[in-house]
Motif scaffolding. Sequence first.
Motif, PDB file in Angstrom:
ATOM      1  N   UNK A  50      36.843 -20.651 -19.140  1.00  0.00           N
ATOM      2  CA  UNK A  50      35.560 -20.826 -20.004  1.00  0.00           C
ATOM      3  C   UNK A  50      34.375 -20.172 -20.606  1.00  0.00           C
TER       4      UNK A  50
ATOM      5  N   UNK B  88      38.858 -23.439 -16.421  1.00  0.00           N
ATOM      6  CA  UNK B  88      40.140 -24.714 -16.616  1.00  0.00           C
ATOM      7  C   UNK B  88      40.886 -24.798 -15.591  1.00  0.00           C
TER       8      UNK B  88
ATOM      9  N   UNK C 296      32.843 -25.429 -16.815  1.00  0.00           N
ATOM     10  CA  UNK C 296      32.151 -24.700 -18.096  1.00  0.00           C
ATOM     11  C   UNK C 296      31.429 -23.355 -17.880  1.00  0.00           C
TER      12      UNK C 296
ATOM     13  N   UNK D 135      33.283 -30.102 -15.759  1.00  0.00           N
ATOM     14  CA  UNK D 135      34.033 -31.569 -15.834  1.00  0.00           C
ATOM     15  C   UNK D 135      33.938 -32.627 -14.778  1.00  0.00           C
TER      16      UNK D 135
ATOM     17  N   UNK E  10      47.925 -33.324 -16.261  1.00  0.00           N
ATOM     18  CA  UNK E  10      47.608 -32.232 -16.682  1.00  0.00           C
ATOM     19  C   UNK E  10      47.320 -32.742 -18.292  1.00  0.00           C
TER      20      UNK E  10
ATOM     21  N   UNK F 211      43.906 -33.784 -18.646  1.00  0.00           N
ATOM     22  CA  UNK F 211      42.482 -32.976 -19.212  1.00  0.00           C
ATOM     23  C   UNK F 211      42.907 -32.163 -19.697  1.00  0.00           C
ATOM     24  N   UNK F 212      43.594 -32.139 -20.893  1.00  0.00           N
ATOM     25  CA  UNK F 212      43.705 -31.096 -22.028  1.00  0.00           C
ATOM     26  C   UNK F 212      43.550 -32.177 -22.751  1.00  0.00           C
TER      27      UNK F 212
ATOM     28  N   UNK G 235      39.834 -32.281 -23.216  1.00  0.00           N
ATOM     29  CA  UNK G 235      39.125 -31.039 -23.508  1.00  0.00           C
ATOM     30  C   UNK G 235      39.206 -30.697 -24.567  1.00  0.00           C
TER      31      UNK G 235
END
Lengths: 358, 158
Positions: free
Chosen positions: A166, A182, A216, A232, B125, B128-129, B132
């Motif tokens: 990121x 991430x 981030x 996050x 997963x 999360x994707x 984001x």
Amino acid sequence: MNFADEIFELRELQRLEGHADRVWGLAWKPATGADGVPAVLASCSGDKTVRVWEQSPLTGSFQCKAVLEETHNRTVRSCAWSPSGKLLATASFDATTAIWEDIGGDFACISTLEGHENEVKSVSWNASGSLLATCGRDKSVWIWEVLPHNEFDCVSVLQGHTQDVKMVQWHPTMDILFSCSYDNTIKIWAEDGDNDDWHCVQTLNESNSGHTSTVWALSFNATGDKMVSCSDDLTIKIWGSDIMRMQSGDGNAPWKHLSTLSGYHDRTIFSVHWSRDGIIASGAADDAIRLFVESEDHLVDGPSYKLLLKKEKAHEMDVNAVQWSSMEVNRRLASASDDGTVKIWEFAASSAHKKLQL
Amino acid sequence: MVSGLINANPVVYEKKERRSRSTPTHVDEYAVELIDQLEIFDHIRDIKDPEHPYSLEELKVISEDAIEVDDKRSYVRVTFTPTVEHCSMATVIGLCLRVKLMRSLPPRYKVDIRVAPGTHATEAAVNKQLNDKERVAAALENPNLVDMVDECLAPSYG
């Protein structure tokens, strides 16, 4: 700076409109905004452009002086001025990083760095301006050497993160690179003395009190012995290292977790930035900006931090970036948002409180 | 014959009867109308499944009960249930839900999209994707993916 006895406020000075999509990133031009040099700020956006805003010496208000367009054909995710302020680097989802030169107010793209497989998400210059780092969705971190005649040579491609990266950020005084991802980790990269090879010297993850979701952003304090990161996982973490040992060059001065600030933002924290005089600003998907300072009452096991100020509804939508001006004199903060605007804030002692003291 | 589809024979359910939202007895035209579960459901029920000619409602990928909404806090959470555990279309479905709500709700809204717990092999997963926003923004600059999303969304603009 003692923040104990006064009440502070974040006063909105101006709302900059012009971007046609969310604003992702901000960069104050170094050595502007003091000594008669007008402040200059760059902002980059999902509208594929970069805008350069300059403060008018007469009215004090910011105006858009240049729009850098028709070079990137996708979102411009990040922008960074070289330490001299002569060059602006912009990282885009179009897989390229562009280098712009300010030629008397006109910006010309003088170089395009290609190599990432897809989205480039962040760009950062080292303290001397001799190195540039980029990172992206291809999980890699690239280090570029700045050569004469606007040439940029890739000196290393760093693999190590297991998911998209990121942000990259150089240490403020040393050639040590930090990246966050991430994959929930922060990685620290340094050069081998012997063979000019870069490698990962430390990974800050859950097992050393690190983040439990996407990291981030990160930022350093003025001396460079502390780092702040946001995630996050809704926390902000403070890390510390032994700067003397780092500078002595024996290489391994590990970073240690010092403090975790949780329970403040209730949605993803996208941006964190440490001011030269010690105020940590954070911006998040809860539309709020928060400011933190080191607290007077130290805990036995390290410093503690307290909330100095909370600005709810700083923007109408997510706050993607907060950036303090590098000038200590004016204490100016810029913020960028999904609402398409950039705001300029002044941090000052509350006038209401001053009146009470009279 | 091997079918190219992830789930070749999905169970198709009947659509729920459309109820009109309750009409108040005296209409105050200045009153702010709150966004409720049914309104959210109406925005997304007719989205087409990426690989079948059925709507997400008909396949019970979404239901009214799986929508949480808090208009005062400007918050919505949609929990969806992929038809099979290994559904590789889960992220596309999630993206469709997010895009439709992004386009339909006031900008003040915060939207979370989640796979129902225990219904997908890579639940964490996928979640999360989908949450984001940088990955979502990048996906929405991919013309092929945008075409796919637009095709699924077309029936929902009734």
